[in-house]
Design an enzyme around this catalytic site. Structure first.
Site, mmCIF file in Angstrom:
data_model
loop_
_atom_site.group_PDB
_atom_site.id
_atom_site.type_symbol
_atom_site.label_atom_id
_atom_site.label_comp_id
_atom_site.label_asym_id
_atom_site.label_seq_id
_atom_site.Cartn_x
_atom_site.Cartn_y
_atom_site.Cartn_z
ATOM 1 C CG ASP A 459 21.054 -10.521 11.837
ATOM 2 O OD1 ASP A 459 22.679 -10.484 11.673
ATOM 3 O OD2 ASP A 459 20.916 -11.844 11.719
ATOM 4 C CG ASP A 523 25.033 -17.165 12.333
ATOM 5 O OD1 ASP A 523 24.205 -16.729 13.005
ATOM 6 O OD2 ASP A 523 24.502 -16.909 11.268
HETATM 7 C C1 GLA Z 1 21.678 -14.329 10.690
HETATM 8 C C2 GLA Z 1 21.744 -14.507 11.788
HETATM 9 C C3 GLA Z 1 21.270 -15.046 13.429
HETATM 10 C C4 GLA Z 1 19.593 -15.438 13.124
HETATM 11 C C5 GLA Z 1 19.460 -15.451 10.792
HETATM 12 C C6 GLA Z 1 18.060 -15.030 10.722
HETATM 13 O O1 GLA Z 1 22.290 -15.509 9.933
HETATM 14 O O2 GLA Z 1 22.747 -14.291 12.666
HETATM 15 O O3 GLA Z 1 21.927 -14.880 14.018
HETATM 16 O O4 GLA Z 1 19.129 -14.167 13.394
HETATM 17 O O5 GLA Z 1 20.268 -14.105 10.460
HETATM 18 O O6 GLA Z 1 17.298 -14.797 9.455
#
Ligand code: GLA
Length: 731
Positions: A459, A523
C-alpha cells in the site's frame, strides 16, 4: 536517409529524416509495405511565420520553429552562470533498426546535447517510446523537462481522459480539441487518484467500437503531465512527461536522464481496439501472471480467489476471529487469504506503527505462524498487507531516526526543520537515504524470509507533497528508489506476488505494473461505482491484474445496498475475491456465494485471456460488456464469451430494445443463455420488472455471430443497479 517504417497489427509509424531531424510523418492506420516519395507531403508555408516548413519532430523544438510545447527544456550551468545552451538544434546522427524496434540519435554539437530515442512497435500494435538525453558537454546541464509526444491526424477532434478521487477513480471526461493546450498535471508524488491512465484523441463521437482513436499512457508513478498541444497551424501532439521538481535532474558531464516510457496505440475500431493493443502487450510479457496460451509461454497459475480481511475486521485483529474467517473462506472455495492492515507493532488504529515492520508481540505472541498455518493447512495461500514507504511519527523508527522522514527543509526535523502536513496521520520515509532504504528492505525481506507469505498487498496511502531529501526536491529520486525496493524484493523472493494499492487505486500505471502482479482498483467496493472504475481501468489494464472484490451487502464507502448478484457479476470481470465478513453469510445466500466462486473458477481462464468488448449502447442507463475468447477458433461446445448486461439507473425508454453482442466470430453459430441470476436464485425476482421476459430468456437463443452483433437480442427489462450474466457457447 530512408524513412523508418514500423508496422504491426494494423498500425504504421513512419519517421522521415529529410528535414535533418526525426519527423513523425504518420502514426495511424497500416500503410502497407510501399511508401511513396514523402516529398509529396511538403506543406505550404504561411505568411508571418518562419520561412520554411516546420517539421512535426519526434522531439519538437523551437530551433525548427515549433511554437508548441518543446520536448526538451533545460540549460547549462557553467562557472556559476546558469541558463546557457537553452535551445538545441537536434539533428539526426544515426538510425538503427532491428525488427520492430529502432533507435534514433539526434545531437547538437554546439550545445553538447544528444538525445537517443528508443521505439518499439510491439506485435499487438502498442508503441513504446522513450528518450534519453545525454550531457556531452564539460559542465553540468539541468533538465527541466523531456517529453514524449506523437502527432495525431487532423481528423482527431475530441479528447478523452480520465480523472477521479478516492473511491471514484478513473472516470472519463471529454472535450473538443481546440487551439491551446489541455494539460493533466499530477503533483501527488504518486500516480494519483485523478491520473489519466488513458489519454486519447479521436474522430468525432468515437466510441467503444467505432471511430479512429490515438491513445497514450505515461508509465510513471511520480509527478507527471499528460497533454494535448494544438498549435496555431492546427497540428496536435499528444503525450506526456515526468514533471520534474526544481533541479531534480542535473546531469554531470557524460550523465544522462531517461524518460518514462510513453505507450501509444492507434485503433480504427474505437476504444476496444486500443484495449486489444494494451492487453496484447501485457499478456506477452514473460513475467505476466497468466501468459495467454497464444503466446506460447508456459501458462501461469490461475488467479486465485481472494479473501481480504479489511472490510471484514479492519484493525480488530484477533487470532480466533481470523482463524474462523479463514475457515469460513476456505469453505467457500477461497484460495488466497490476505491479512490487511493492523498486524504490526503498535498498529491498533491508523495513528501509529507505520515503519515498525515487526509482528506485534502483544497481539501475536507466537508470531503470524498460527494464522498462516490455519490458512495454508486449508489449502489457501497467505498474503500480508504492508506500506513500506510510510512512517507514523508515533513509531519506534521515527523516534530513532527522525532524519529519515521526508520534508522540505534542509534542517532536520529533530532540530526544528518543518515537516509536510500529515495525511492519514502519516509521513513518508526517505528512501533516497540509503540507510532508510536498507532498513525497509531488510524488514520486508525478513518478514518474507521468516514466514510462509505468498503475496504482499503493498500500500501507499498519501501524496508526496513538499517531498525533499536534504533540503532538495526529490520525488524523482524517491520514485526510482521505491521502484528499486520492489525490484530487489522481487529478485530476492521471486515466488511472492505483489499487489499495488495506494489508497485504493492511486498508483495504477505501467511503471508500477512492471514490478507488481495486480492493482487494487479502488477502495470502493460498491458495485455501481465499480462498473465505471473497472470499465476505464480495464481500458488499459487486463482483468487478471485488477483486484475486484464482492463487498458487504451495504457498501462501507457509499452506504448503497446491492443484491449479491450485482456485486458478484461486477467482481467477476476482474481478479475476483471478497472483502466481507463471510462468517455472517449463511443459508441460501452462502450457497449462492459458493456457486459464484465456482462460476469464477469455471470461467477465469476465459476472462483472463479473452478480448474485452463493450457494446455501444444507445441508452445511458445500460451497459453491455463482456469477454470474448481470443485467438484460435473456439472448440464446439465451449464457452466463447461471457457478457454482463448492467442497468445503472432507470432508463427513459420502457424497454432496452435489441442490443448487439460484439466480438463474436461473424460466420460461426452460437447459443446465448442467461445464466445468473437464474429462476430459483434469491435475487431473480428483484432483477427484472416485466410482465413477460423476452422469449429467449428461458430457453436461450441460437444465431450466428453476425446476427448477434448486427441485429442483437431484445434485452430483458432490468431494475436499476442490477445485472444479468449471459453465456455464449460455440455451436
Ligand atoms: C488503504 C487501502 C485499503 C486498506 C487500508 C488499510 O486505504 O486502500 O484497502 O488496505 O489502506 O489501512
Amino acid at each position: 536517409m530512408d524513412p523508418l517504417h514500423l508496422r504491426s497489427a494494423g498500425t504504421s509509424l513512419v519517421i522521415s529524416f529529410d528535414s535533418g531531424e526525426a519527423e513523425v510523418i504518420h502514426w495511424g492506420a497500416d500503410l502497407g509495405a510501399t511508401l511513396p516519395d514523402l516529398a509529396i507531403l511538403t506543406s505550404p508555408v504561411p505568411h508571418s511565420a518562419i520561412d520554411a516548413r516546420v517539421p512535426a519532430g519526434l522531439l519538437p523544438q523551437a530551433s525548427s520553429s515549433w511554437r508548441g510545447r518543446p520536448a526538451l527544456r533545460g540549460s547549462r550551468i557553467t562557472d556559476g552562470d546558469s541558463g546557457l545552451d537553452f535551445s538545441s538544434r537536434l539533428r539526426t546522427t544515426s538510425v538503427t533498426s532491428e525488427g520492430s524496434s529502432a533507435q534514433i540519435v539526434q545531437a547538437d554539437a554546439d550545445t553538447g546535447i544528444s538525445v537517443s530515442s528508443h521505439l518499439t512497435l510491439h506485435d499487438g500494435g502498442l508503441l513504446e517510446l522513450r528518450h534519453t538525453v545525454t550531457n556531452e558537454g564539460t559542465t553540468p546541464f539541468q533538465v527541466d523537462e523531456l517529453a514524449t509526444v506523437l502527432p495525431v491526424a487532423p481528423d482527431a477532434v475530441e479528447l478523452l481522459d480520465l480523472t477521479g478521487r478516492w473511491c471514484r477513480e478513473r472516470h472519463p471526461q471529454r472535450r473538443a480539441i481546440q487551439q491551446g493546450t489541455w494539460v493533466r498535471t499530477g503533483r501527488h508524488g504518486r500516480t494519483g487518484h485523478d491520473s489519466s491512465l488513458l489519454f486519447a484523441a479521436g474522430t468525432l463521437g468515437f466510441g467503444n467500437r467505432h471511430g479512429k482513436v490515438w491513445a497514450t499512457h505515461l508509465a510513471w508513478s511520480g509527478n507527471h503531465e499528460q497533454f494535448a498541444d494544438t498549435i496555431g497551424d492546427g497540428r496536435t501532439m499528444i503525450g506526456g512527461s515526468e514533471l520534474l521538481g526544481p533541479a531534480e535532474v542535473v546531469l554531470a558531464p557524460g550523465g544522462s536522464y531517461t524518460t518514462p516510457a510513453l505507450f501509444a496505440a492507434y485503433s480504427d475500431a474505437g476504444l476496444d481496439g486500443i484495449t486489444d493493443a494494451f492487453y496484447s502487450w501485457f499478456r506477452s510479457r514473460p513475467h505476466h501472471v497468466l501468459p495467454a496460451a497464444s503466446t506460447g509461454l508456459p501458462a501461469g497459475k490461475p488467479r486465485p480467489v481472494v479473501l481480504n480481511t479489511w472490510e471484514a475486521v479492519y484493525f480488530d485483529h484477533n487470532l480466533d476471529t481470523l482463524i474462523e474467517l479463514a475457515e469460513s473462506a476456505a469453505d467457500l472455495g477461497v484460495e488466497r487469504f490476505v491479512l490487511d492492515d493492523g498486524w504490526f507493532r503498535g498498529r491498533r488504529n491508523d495513528q501509529a506503527g507505520l515503519g515498525d515492520w515487526y509482528v506485534d508481540e502483544t497481539l501475536w505472541p507466537n508470531g503470524l505462524t498460527p494464522l498462516i498455518e490455519a490458512v495454508t493447512s486449508r489449502g489457501m495461500e497467505f498474503g500480508l498487507w504492508v506500506e513500506p514507504e510510510m512512517v507514523n511519527l508515533d513509531s519506534d523508527i521515527a523516534r530513532a531516526h527522525p532524519d529519515w522522514i521526508v520534508g522540505p527543509s534542509a534542517i532536520q526535523h529533530k532540530d526544528g526543520g518543518r515537516l509536510p502536513l500529515e495525511w492519514r496521520n502519516q509521513h513518508i520515509i526517505d528512501l533516497v537515504n540509503p540507510e532508510a532504504w536498507q532498513y525497509i528492505y531488510d524488514r520486508i525481506d525478513a518478514l518474507l524470509a521468516g514466514n510462509n507469505i505468498s503475496y504482499l498487498k503493498w500500500d501507499q496511502n498519501r501524496d508526496l507533497l513538499e517531498h525533499g531529501h536534504a533540503g532538495r526536491s526529490s520525488v524523482h529520486e524517491q520514485t526510482l528508489a521505491a521502484y528499486r525496493l520492489f525490484d530487489e524484493l522481487r529478485k530476492a523472493h521471486p515466488g511472492v506476488e505483489i499487489e499495488s494499492c495506494s489508497s485504493g487505486g492511486a498508483r495504477v500505471d505501467l511503471g508500477i505494473l512492471e514490478r507488481t502482479d495486480r492493482i487494487w482498483g479502488s477502495d470502493c467496493n460498491d458495485a455501481l461505482e465499480r462498473q465505471t472504475i473497472q470499465r476505464w481501468t480495464g481500458a488499459v489494464v487486463p482483468p487478471e491484474l485488477v483486484g475486484s472484490h464482492i463487498g458487504p451487502t451495504t457498501s462501507h464507502t457509499t452506504a448503497r445496498t446491492h443484491d449479491l448478484s450485482f456485486r458478484a457479476i461486477t467482481a467477476l470481470f476482474g481478479h475476483f475475491g471478497m472483502e466481507w465478513d463471510v462468517r455472517s453469510v449463511q443459508g441460501e445466500e452462502r450457497e449462492e456465494l459458493r456457486r459464484l466462486v465456482g462460476l469464477y473458477k469455471e470461467h477465469r481462464d476465459l476472462i483472463h485471456s479473452g478480448r474485452r468488448v463493450h457494446a455501444d449502447v444507445a441508452s445511458d442507463a445500460l451497459l453491455l460488456h463482456g469477454v470474448a475468447a481470443a485467438g484460435t477458433p473456439v472448440v464446439k461446445g465451449t464457452t466463447a464469451a461471457l457478457f454482463a448486461l448492467v442497468s445503472t439507473r432507470t432508463s427513459a425508454a420502457e424497454e432496452p430494445g435489441r442490443i448487439g453482442l460484439p466480438g463474436l466470430d461473424a460466420e460461426r453459430s452460437y447459443r446465448v443463455e442467461a445464466i445468473f441470476p437464474a429462476p430459483g436464485d434469491a435475487d431473480y425476482v428483484h432483477t427484472f420488472t416485466q410482465v413477460q421476459p423476452p422469449a429467449w430468456l428461458s430457453d436461450g437463443a441460437a444465431a450466428s455471430g453476425r446476427f448477434l452483433a448486427e441485429v442483437g437480442l431484445p434485452m430483458p427489462i432490468l431494475n436499476p443497479e442490477h445485472a444479468l450474466l449471459l453465456k455464449v457457447t460455440a455451436l
